[in-house]
Design an enzyme around this catalytic site. Structure first.
Site, mmCIF file in Angstrom:
data_model
loop_
_atom_site.group_PDB
_atom_site.id
_atom_site.type_symbol
_atom_site.label_atom_id
_atom_site.label_comp_id
_atom_site.label_asym_id
_atom_site.label_seq_id
_atom_site.Cartn_x
_atom_site.Cartn_y
_atom_site.Cartn_z
ATOM 1 N N HIS A 165 0.772 -1.137 -0.142
ATOM 2 C CA HIS A 165 0.039 -0.115 -0.004
ATOM 3 C C HIS A 165 0.804 1.303 -0.112
ATOM 4 O O HIS A 165 1.989 1.157 0.740
ATOM 5 C CB HIS A 165 -0.847 -0.057 1.190
ATOM 6 C CG HIS A 165 -1.855 0.810 1.354
ATOM 7 N ND1 HIS A 165 -1.617 2.329 1.834
ATOM 8 C CD2 HIS A 165 -3.181 0.893 1.244
ATOM 9 C CE1 HIS A 165 -2.834 2.855 1.469
ATOM 10 N NE2 HIS A 165 -3.730 2.112 1.489
ATOM 11 N N ASP B 204 3.032 -4.446 8.199
ATOM 12 C CA ASP B 204 1.693 -3.760 8.006
ATOM 13 C C ASP B 204 0.662 -4.631 8.110
ATOM 14 O O ASP B 204 0.381 -5.497 7.172
ATOM 15 C CB ASP B 204 1.640 -2.986 6.693
ATOM 16 C CG ASP B 204 0.378 -2.357 6.336
ATOM 17 O OD1 ASP B 204 -0.649 -2.497 7.185
ATOM 18 O OD2 ASP B 204 0.287 -1.624 5.097
ATOM 19 N N GLN C 179 -4.777 -5.413 6.733
ATOM 20 C CA GLN C 179 -5.549 -6.069 6.249
ATOM 21 C C GLN C 179 -5.642 -7.604 6.703
ATOM 22 O O GLN C 179 -6.138 -8.651 6.716
ATOM 23 C CB GLN C 179 -5.227 -6.394 4.616
ATOM 24 C CG GLN C 179 -5.632 -5.199 3.791
ATOM 25 C CD GLN C 179 -6.930 -4.928 3.849
ATOM 26 O OE1 GLN C 179 -7.842 -5.744 3.903
ATOM 27 N NE2 GLN C 179 -7.102 -3.340 3.553
ATOM 28 N N LYS D 135 -10.454 -0.617 9.990
ATOM 29 C CA LYS D 135 -10.846 -1.913 9.371
ATOM 30 C C LYS D 135 -10.768 -3.185 10.181
ATOM 31 O O LYS D 135 -11.227 -4.116 9.737
ATOM 32 C CB LYS D 135 -9.235 -2.215 8.359
ATOM 33 C CG LYS D 135 -9.316 -1.057 7.127
ATOM 34 C CD LYS D 135 -7.924 -1.280 6.523
ATOM 35 C CE LYS D 135 -7.917 -0.030 5.666
ATOM 36 N NZ LYS D 135 -6.822 -0.153 4.783
ATOM 37 N N CYS E 240 -4.498 2.429 -3.788
ATOM 38 C CA CYS E 240 -3.500 3.024 -3.122
ATOM 39 C C CYS E 240 -2.400 1.796 -3.283
ATOM 40 O O CYS E 240 -1.384 1.847 -2.424
ATOM 41 C CB CYS E 240 -3.731 3.111 -1.758
ATOM 42 S SG CYS E 240 -4.775 4.455 -1.350
HETATM 43 C C1 LIG Z 1 -5.583 0.711 4.530
HETATM 44 C C2 LIG Z 1 -4.091 0.297 4.429
HETATM 45 C C3 LIG Z 1 -3.385 1.019 4.863
HETATM 46 C C4 LIG Z 1 -3.593 2.469 5.410
HETATM 47 O O1 LIG Z 1 -4.577 2.593 6.519
HETATM 48 P P1 LIG Z 1 -4.994 3.962 6.854
HETATM 49 O O2 LIG Z 1 -6.204 3.363 7.957
HETATM 50 O O3 LIG Z 1 -5.566 4.919 5.794
HETATM 51 O O4 LIG Z 1 -3.877 4.467 7.564
HETATM 52 C C5 LIG Z 1 -1.948 0.614 5.076
HETATM 53 N N1 LIG Z 1 -1.745 -0.571 4.387
HETATM 54 C C6 LIG Z 1 -2.890 -1.591 3.768
HETATM 55 C C7 LIG Z 1 -2.345 -2.859 3.560
HETATM 56 C C8 LIG Z 1 -3.976 -1.134 4.100
HETATM 57 O O5 LIG Z 1 -4.906 -1.906 3.630
#
Ligand SMILES: *Cc1c(COP(=O)(O)O)cnc(C)c1O
Length: 417
Positions: free
Chosen positions: A134, A211, A214, A237, A375
């Site tokens: 992302h 990260d 997800q 999320k 993104c």
């Molecule tokens: C949504 C997402 C982000 C960014 O999250 P925010 O809530 O917009 O800060 C970063 N990495 C992954 C894999 C995402 O799905």
């Protein structure tokens, strides 16, 4: 009532999708004259009543500023706020609440880490990311690279949408300082073999960040087992409110990093001669925090802890399996991202149709999906597409909704392709 962590010990309820759906009031509405089918959970998930009530009750009964110790409401707010931090610690299996930092979300957490690690970087150093990141896990590193003369290097992706192990092995070298990769791809749904990768990186003294944005909506990570230095995710999320997220970091590294922002809460003592920092985690929490949102996130995790995880994961797998099986019923449709190990996220294209048209036509039938670059522009370039359509499922989605998605896609394909 203030002890939110007590809910962790509540009895587990069996997983029943219809019962679960009743916990999410937003799901039982009509959109464009059709029952809502919400398949955009990867962008943001819906909130159970337990979260809405916890935030409402917080504002009605306990709101005040935290960590001031001046009166009863302040004590209640602080207990609820710090209770939520303990709930997050438990969720990640972190060693200590000192290692749980509140941020605005994944994006801010990665920016915080990138800034904090910048003093360790020099010209020629390498920051290893991947081609499926992302933008939130690319751009902050590029900004730090610009400042320090370091270089951002991407691990290649295979056509199936897995990280290429040969590429990873060949890119690890003596200049690599940081490995920052996604646990689960937001476009492909791929679950990456992060434990192995972290292990290899750590053997070379490389700092690791995962990260988890997800990953956490689908399974519970164990940061001690993963042994990563940093793990980040967003509340929204994970069925919690917007405006808050989490940075887990190993205490020794966090101690060593400079603060990210200056202001109240993050200081020990301020004078014009010398200002000293507060202890962890407060050193990284300048200003009045998102208190109600922290309470809401704690309630979201408590809610998830009451569900039967195994049954929930099995139900999600069944949704993905059904979706993959139905692809052949739509002429010209193909999936982008066919990794062995996936969460229920399905990016796809249909020959002759632009992704944004697919999104608009589905919306007219009450079905919410995401279209665009998600993104992840470098990944779009890799697949040679301007964007994809993406259906991302949560545990409250039903097999019937998967069927409805495909009936709608067949209709769209017949009319417009
Ligand atoms: C949504 C997402 C982000 C960014 O999250 P925010 O809530 O917009 O800060 C970063 N990495 C992954 C894999 C995402 O799905």
């Amino acid at each position: 009532m203030n002890d939110l962590s007590m809910a962790n010990t509540a009895t587990r309820e069996a997983f029943d999708v219809q019962a679960v759906r009743r916990d999410f009031p937003i799901l039982s509405q009509q959109v464009n004259g059709k029952p809502l089918v919400y398949l955009d959970n990867g962008a943001s998930a819906q909130k159970p009543t337990a979260v809405l009530d916890a935030m409402d009750r917080y504002y009605r009964e306990m709101h005040s500023n935290v960590h001031r110790g001046a009166h009863t409401l302040g004590d209640r707010a602080t207990a609820a706020f710090e209770g939520a931090r303990e709930t997050v610690r438990n969720f990640l299996n972190a060693h200590s609440t000192r290692e749980i930092i509140w941020t605005k979300g994944t994006t801010e957490a990665i920016n915080l880490v990138a800034n904090g690690l910048a003093p360790r970087l020099k010209a020629g150093d390498e920051i290893l990311v991947s081609h499926m990141e992302h933008h939130a896990n690319i751009v902050p590193w590029q900004m730090i690279a610009e400042r320090t003369g370091a270089k951002v290097v991407p691990i290649q992706v295979t056509p199936q949408g897995e990280l290429d192990p040969d590429s990873f092995n060949s890119l690890l070298n003596d200049r690599t300082r940081i490995l920052a990769i996604t646990h689960v791809s937001n476009v492909l749904g791929t679950v990456n073999p992060v434990a192995d990768m972290v292990c290899q990186a750590r053997a070379r003294g490389i700092i690791t960040l995962l990260d988890g944005a997800q990953a956490v909506p689908h399974f519970r990570p164990d940061v001690q087992a993963l042994d990563c230095d940093f793990y980040v995710f967003s509340s929204h999320k994970l069925f919690g409110p917007t405006g808050i997220g989490v940075l887990y970091g190993k205490a020794a590294l966090l101690e060593d990093m400079p603060p990210y922002q200056g202001g109240g809460e993050m200081i020990e003592r301020v004078s014009f001669e010398r200002t000293t920092w507060n202890v962890l985690p407060y050193k990284f929490e300048a200003g009045t925090p998102a208190i109600a949102e922290a309470v809401g996130l704690g309630a979201a995790i408590d809610y998830l802890n009451r569900l039967d995880r195994e049954a929930m994961e099995a139900a999600e797998n069944a949704l993905l399996e059904r979706a993959h099986q139905l692809v052949e019923t739509v002429p010209g449709m193909s999936i982008i991202g066919t990794a062995q190990h996936k969460v229920p996220v399905m990016s796809f294209k249909i020959e002759g149709l632009h992704p944004s048209d697919i999104g608009t036509l589905l919306d007219q039938q009450g079905i919410a999906i995401r279209t665009g670059h998600h993104c992840a522009m470098p990944l779009m370039d890799f697949y040679g597409v301007p964007g994809t359509a993406r259906a991302s499922f949560a545990f409250y989605n039903t097999l019937d909704e998967v069927n409805q998605l495909f009936t709608a896609l067949q209709k769209v394909q017949r009319l417009f392709a």
